[in-house]
Design a protein around this motif. Structure first.
Motif, mmCIF file in Angstrom:
data_model
loop_
_atom_site.group_PDB
_atom_site.id
_atom_site.type_symbol
_atom_site.label_atom_id
_atom_site.label_comp_id
_atom_site.label_asym_id
_atom_site.label_seq_id
_atom_site.Cartn_x
_atom_site.Cartn_y
_atom_site.Cartn_z
ATOM 1 N N TYR A 374 0.833 -1.204 0.000
ATOM 2 C CA TYR A 374 0.000 0.000 0.000
ATOM 3 C C TYR A 374 0.870 1.258 0.000
ATOM 4 O O TYR A 374 1.934 1.308 0.634
ATOM 5 C CB TYR A 374 -0.898 0.035 1.236
ATOM 6 C CG TYR A 374 -2.061 -0.933 1.224
ATOM 7 C CD1 TYR A 374 -2.421 -1.654 0.084
ATOM 8 C CD2 TYR A 374 -2.829 -1.112 2.373
ATOM 9 C CE1 TYR A 374 -3.486 -2.535 0.085
ATOM 10 C CE2 TYR A 374 -3.914 -1.997 2.393
ATOM 11 C CZ TYR A 374 -4.221 -2.704 1.243
ATOM 12 O OH TYR A 374 -5.284 -3.574 1.249
ATOM 13 N N ALA A 375 0.405 2.291 -0.704
ATOM 14 C CA ALA A 375 1.016 3.612 -0.591
ATOM 15 C C ALA A 375 0.523 4.262 0.696
ATOM 16 O O ALA A 375 -0.562 3.967 1.192
ATOM 17 C CB ALA A 375 0.653 4.462 -1.795
ATOM 18 N N PHE A 376 1.325 5.161 1.249
ATOM 19 C CA PHE A 376 1.006 5.819 2.518
ATOM 20 C C PHE A 376 1.068 7.315 2.280
ATOM 21 O O PHE A 376 2.106 7.851 1.904
ATOM 22 C CB PHE A 376 2.008 5.382 3.576
ATOM 23 C CG PHE A 376 1.730 5.886 4.963
ATOM 24 C CD1 PHE A 376 0.476 5.749 5.541
ATOM 25 C CD2 PHE A 376 2.735 6.474 5.722
ATOM 26 C CE1 PHE A 376 0.232 6.196 6.846
ATOM 27 C CE2 PHE A 376 2.498 6.913 7.013
ATOM 28 C CZ PHE A 376 1.248 6.777 7.577
ATOM 29 N N THR A 377 -0.045 8.009 2.492
ATOM 30 C CA THR A 377 -0.172 9.407 2.063
ATOM 31 C C THR A 377 -0.231 10.387 3.232
ATOM 32 O O THR A 377 -0.963 11.368 3.203
ATOM 33 C CB THR A 377 -1.423 9.569 1.178
ATOM 34 O OG1 THR A 377 -2.595 9.229 1.942
ATOM 35 C CG2 THR A 377 -1.338 8.664 -0.042
ATOM 36 N N LYS A 378 0.570 10.147 4.235
ATOM 37 C CA LYS A 378 0.583 11.015 5.419
ATOM 38 C C LYS A 378 1.011 12.439 5.062
ATOM 39 O O LYS A 378 0.380 13.413 5.471
ATOM 40 C CB LYS A 378 1.536 10.430 6.453
ATOM 41 C CG LYS A 378 1.745 11.282 7.698
ATOM 42 C CD LYS A 378 2.610 10.554 8.723
ATOM 43 C CE LYS A 378 2.824 11.356 9.977
ATOM 44 N NZ LYS A 378 3.483 10.555 11.039
ATOM 45 N N PHE A 379 2.092 12.580 4.306
ATOM 46 C CA PHE A 379 2.579 13.894 3.911
ATOM 47 C C PHE A 379 1.978 14.278 2.566
ATOM 48 O O PHE A 379 1.873 13.446 1.662
ATOM 49 C CB PHE A 379 4.102 13.885 3.788
ATOM 50 C CG PHE A 379 4.833 13.838 5.098
ATOM 51 C CD1 PHE A 379 5.199 14.997 5.756
ATOM 52 C CD2 PHE A 379 5.159 12.618 5.685
ATOM 53 C CE1 PHE A 379 5.880 14.954 6.963
ATOM 54 C CE2 PHE A 379 5.832 12.562 6.890
ATOM 55 C CZ PHE A 379 6.196 13.726 7.537
ATOM 56 N N THR A 380 1.576 15.529 2.420
ATOM 57 C CA THR A 380 1.085 16.031 1.135
ATOM 58 C C THR A 380 1.593 17.453 0.924
ATOM 59 O O THR A 380 2.054 18.113 1.862
ATOM 60 C CB THR A 380 -0.454 16.052 1.046
ATOM 61 O OG1 THR A 380 -0.961 17.220 1.710
ATOM 62 C CG2 THR A 380 -1.080 14.809 1.645
ATOM 63 N N ASN A 381 1.460 17.910 -0.315
ATOM 64 C CA ASN A 381 1.773 19.300 -0.626
ATOM 65 C C ASN A 381 0.507 20.128 -0.810
ATOM 66 O O ASN A 381 0.525 21.197 -1.414
ATOM 67 C CB ASN A 381 2.650 19.386 -1.881
ATOM 68 C CG ASN A 381 3.260 20.772 -2.060
ATOM 69 O OD1 ASN A 381 3.661 21.408 -1.096
ATOM 70 N ND2 ASN A 381 3.326 21.236 -3.302
ATOM 71 N N LEU A 382 -0.622 19.636 -0.306
ATOM 72 C CA LEU A 382 -1.854 20.421 -0.277
ATOM 73 C C LEU A 382 -1.799 21.414 0.881
ATOM 74 O O LEU A 382 -1.202 21.137 1.924
ATOM 75 C CB LEU A 382 -3.067 19.508 -0.104
ATOM 76 C CG LEU A 382 -3.366 18.532 -1.233
ATOM 77 C CD1 LEU A 382 -4.471 17.577 -0.812
ATOM 78 C CD2 LEU A 382 -3.736 19.276 -2.510
ATOM 79 N N THR A 387 -6.472 22.920 -0.818
ATOM 80 C CA THR A 387 -6.197 23.406 -2.163
ATOM 81 C C THR A 387 -4.701 23.285 -2.473
ATOM 82 O O THR A 387 -3.874 23.136 -1.572
ATOM 83 C CB THR A 387 -6.624 24.866 -2.324
ATOM 84 O OG1 THR A 387 -5.854 25.689 -1.425
ATOM 85 C CG2 THR A 387 -8.109 25.022 -2.041
ATOM 86 N N SER A 388 -4.374 23.380 -3.747
ATOM 87 C CA SER A 388 -2.982 23.296 -4.177
ATOM 88 C C SER A 388 -2.407 24.695 -4.350
ATOM 89 O O SER A 388 -3.131 25.676 -4.542
ATOM 90 C CB SER A 388 -2.874 22.541 -5.501
ATOM 91 O OG SER A 388 -3.290 21.201 -5.367
ATOM 92 N N LEU A 389 -1.103 24.792 -4.294
ATOM 93 C CA LEU A 389 -0.431 26.041 -4.602
ATOM 94 C C LEU A 389 -0.688 26.388 -6.067
ATOM 95 O O LEU A 389 -0.726 25.511 -6.927
ATOM 96 C CB LEU A 389 1.079 25.901 -4.374
ATOM 97 C CG LEU A 389 1.529 25.529 -2.950
ATOM 98 C CD1 LEU A 389 2.997 25.141 -2.964
ATOM 99 C CD2 LEU A 389 1.306 26.696 -2.009
ATOM 100 N N SER A 390 -0.849 27.669 -6.375
ATOM 101 C CA SER A 390 -1.161 28.079 -7.744
ATOM 102 C C SER A 390 -0.010 27.785 -8.695
ATOM 103 O O SER A 390 -0.220 27.558 -9.891
ATOM 104 C CB SER A 390 -1.498 29.569 -7.777
ATOM 105 O OG SER A 390 -0.404 30.340 -7.294
#
Length: 521
Positions: A374-382, A387-390
Motif C-alpha cells: 500500500y502507498a502511505f499518504t501522510k505527507f502532502t503538498n496540499l 487546495t494546491s499552490l497556484s
C-alpha cells in the motif's frame, strides 16, 4: 533581528562557497577553493553577516548545495540527491523498518530494508558524511564568533543556536553510528585526525552541552530557529535511549525533560487539524501554542533539493495515484510503500491510516514493483484548506517536523509503562489515541506503546531507533515483509545484531587511523 530563510540569500553567502571538508569528518578547511572569492574575514563585519553564516547551519538541513537542486553538492563524491540531510536520515531511520520499503534499484538501496548493508554502502556513507558535515559547519560558526571577541548578546544567541543544531546532529551520530569521531569548536582547523569518542562519553558530553545551551536560548524563538524546546527534545531523546547508548536506563530524566517541553506551552493540535501537521502550510502549527517544536523549512522556490519532503512526497506517489491530489505539479516517483505488518497496526476509524489501495496489493510480493504494497499518504503538498499552490511544482512547501508534542506524549507514556516512572504518561497516551479516533486503553503494555509510536510517528524518522530500543530491529521476535531478505529471495528472518548500528564510513576508517570500526563490519 529577524532570521528569514526565504530572504537571507543563504545560497550565495561566501561562507557557503568558501568551505570544504578536508575529509568526511575532518573539521572545516576555510581556505577558499577560488582565491578570488571573499573570505569569511572580509565579509564577517557585522552581526547580520554572522546571522547569514548561521543560516547555513539551518539551510544545510534543507538543501545539498548553496546553489539549489542543480548546484554542486556541499560534499564532493556524494550524490546531491541522496546525500541531502533529511533524505539520508529518512533512509537510515525508515527504510530498515516495517514502516517503509522502496522499489528502486539505485545501487545498494534495497539492502537497507533487507538489513544487509556493508561498511562501503553508499547510502550509509552519505548519511555519515552529511551528519559530520553539519557538525563541522556548526563548529565553524561557533569558532568564528569566539574569534570575533564579541560580547554582544545577539552574537551569543547565534552561537547557542549553532550549538543546538550541532547537538541535533550529534544525537543522530550517537544513535546511528555509536562510537564516532569527535570535534568541537576548539578543534584545530586542518589539524590532526579527530579522535574517536565512546558512545557513553559522547552521551555525557552531549547532555552537559545541551543543558548549558538550553539555558541560553529563548523559550519562544523565532519561527524555524532553535530554542529551549529543541534542546529539551534532544535531552529527552538521549535519556529515552540511555540504555542503548550507555547501558543504563534513565526514564526519570526523560520524563523530566518531556515535562519541560510541555511547560513551555506547546499544545496538541485538534483531531480536525492533525493532518495539517503534514501539509504545505504546516508552519502555522509551529511554535509555542502549537504542536510542532522544531521543523526544517521547505519551500518550492527557495529550498529546491531532492531530499526532505520533496523525496518523501514524490516517492510515495505512483501507480494509479494522481499527483495533483497530493499538491504536486508533476508526476510522482513511484518508490516508497509500507509493509502489511505496518498496515495491520491500525484499527478501523483511525484517521492516521492514510493508505492508498487502488491498484495496490497489501502484500509485498515484488519489492521492486510499486503496486506491491500500500502507498502511505501522510505527507502532502496540499494547503490546510485542501487546495494546491497556484504555481505548484515537484518541490513541496511542506516543512519536515523534526520534533512535535505528540512524540513527547508518547515518550511520557513509555516512561510510565516501561520505566515505571510516576507521571501522567498513560493519560497522554490516550489523548493521542482519542485524537486519532480510536478507543482508549486503560492499562497499555510495552507492545501498545511501540505500536502507538508507529501509528503516530510514522515516517518522521524515529522508527529504527524505537525498534532498537525495544529489541525488535534485528531479532526474530518481530518480523515484517522482506526483513533480512535479498530482494524477493527467501523469507523474512532475524538478522545479525550488528545491524542495530550502522558502520562508520569505510573511507573514514581508511583515512583516520584513530577510528575503530563498529563490531561485525
Amino acid at each position: 533581528m529577524k532570521f528569514n530563510i526565504k530572504k537571507n540569500g543563504i545560497y550565495s553567502f561566501a561562507f557557503a562557497t568558501a568551505i570544504s571538508l578536508t575529509a568526511c569528518v575532518g573539521d572545516l578547511d576555510v581556505t577558499p577553493i577560488d582565491p578570488n572569492l571573499d573570505t569569511p574575514e572580509k565579509v564577517l563585519t557585522s552581526t547580520e553577516a554572522y546571522n547569514q553564516m548561521l543560516a547555513k547551519c539551518y539551510s544545510a538541513l534543507s538543501v545539498s548545495s548553496p546553489d539549489g537542486d542543480s548546484g554542486d553538492p556541499d560534499i564532493q563524491g556524494i550524490d546531491g540527491g541522496f546525500g541531502q540531510y533529511l533524505r539520508a536520515l529518512y533512509n537510515m531511520q525508515e527504510l530498515p523498518t516495517d514502516e517503509a520499503v522502496i522499489g528502486w534499484n539505485d545501487q545498494t538501496l534495497k539492502d537497507l530494508h533487507g538489513l544487509q548493508w556493508t561498511s562501503s554502502d553508499v547510502f550509509v556513507s552519505a548519511a555519515y558524511s552529511r551528519v559530520f558535515y553539519e557538525i563541522s559547519l556548526c563548529n565553524e560558526v561557533m569558532r568564528r564568533i569566539d574569534n570575533s571577541g564579541s560580547s554582544d548578546p545577539l552574537m551569543q544567541q547565534y552561537r547557542a543556536e549553532a550549538r543546538a543544531i550541532r547537538g541535533l546532529s550529534y544525537l543522530h551520530a550517537i544513535d546511528m553510528f555509536g562510537n564516532v569521531p569527535f570535534t568541537d569548536e576548539t578543534s584545530e582547523v586542518g589539524g590532526d585526525n579527530p579522535q574517536q569518542i565512546k558512545r557513553a562519553d559522547l552521551f555525557n558530553w552531549l547532555v552537559k552541552d545541551m543543558e548549558e545551551t538550553a539555558n541560553i536560548l529563548p523559550a519562544n524563538p523565532e519561527k524555524y530557529r532553535a530554542g529551549k524546546g529543541l534542546c529539551y527534545m534532544i535531552l529527552a531523546k538521549l535519556y529515552l535511549n540511555a540504555k542503548v547508548y550507555t547501558g543504563t536506563a534513565n526514564y526519570q530524566k526523560c520524563a523530566d525533560y518531556c515535562q519541560k517541553v510541555i511547560d513551555l506551552g506547546y499544545k496538541l493540535e485538534s483531531a480536525t487539524d492533525y493532518w495539517k501537521l503534514f501539509c504545505a502550510d504546516n508552519d502555522q502549527y509551529l511554535g509555542i501554542g502549537h504542536e510542532i517544536i522544531f521543523s526544517v523549512y521547505q519551500d518550492h522556490i527557495n529550498t529546491q533539493a531532492y531530499g526532505g519532503t520533496t523525496y518523501i512526497i514524490n516517492a510515495m506517489v505512483g501507480g494509479s495515484m494522481d499527483y495533483a491530489d497530493y499538491g504536486l505539479g508533476g508526476n510522482g516517483w513511484g518508490g516508497i510503500r509500507v509493509t502489511p505488518q505496518f498496515v495491520n497496526k491500525f484499527e478501523d476509524g483511525d484517521q492516521r491510516a492514510k493508505f492508498y489501495t487502488n491498484g495496490q496489493t497489501k502484500e509485498i510480493v515484488d519489492i521492486g514493483d510499486f503496486a506491491s504494497g500500500y502507498a502511505f499518504t501522510k505527507f502532502t503538498n496540499l494547503k490546510a484548506d485542501y487546495t494546491s499552490l497556484s504555481d505548484a511544482n515537484s518541490f513541496p512547501d511542506t516543512d519536515f517536523p523534526v520534533f512535535r508534542l505528540g512524540d513527547v506524549y508518547l515518550m511520557l507514556a513509555e516512561c510510565q509503562v516501561v520505566g515505571n516512572i510516576s507521571c501522567d504518561g498513560i493519560a497522554k497516551f490516550n489523548e493521542i489515541r482519542t485524537r486519532a479516533g480510536v478507543n482508549t486503553i486503560a492499562s497499555p503494555s510495552a507492545s501498545d506503546i511501540i505500536d502507538e509510536r508507529a501509528r503516530e510517528l510514522a515516517w518522521e524518522c524515529h522508527r529504527r531507533s524505537d525498534l532498537v530500543r525495544f529489541g525488535l530491529l534485528t531479532s526474530g521476535d518481530y518480523l515484517w515483509s522482506h526483513k533480512g531478505m535479498n530482494s524477493n529471495v527467501g523469507t523474512p528472518h532475524a538478522v545479525d545484531s550488528k545491524y542495530n548500528l550502522f558502520p562508520l564510513a569505510s573511507s573514514d576508517i581508511i583515512s583516520n587511523p584513530n577510528l575503530e570500526q563498529n563490531p561485525g563490519y
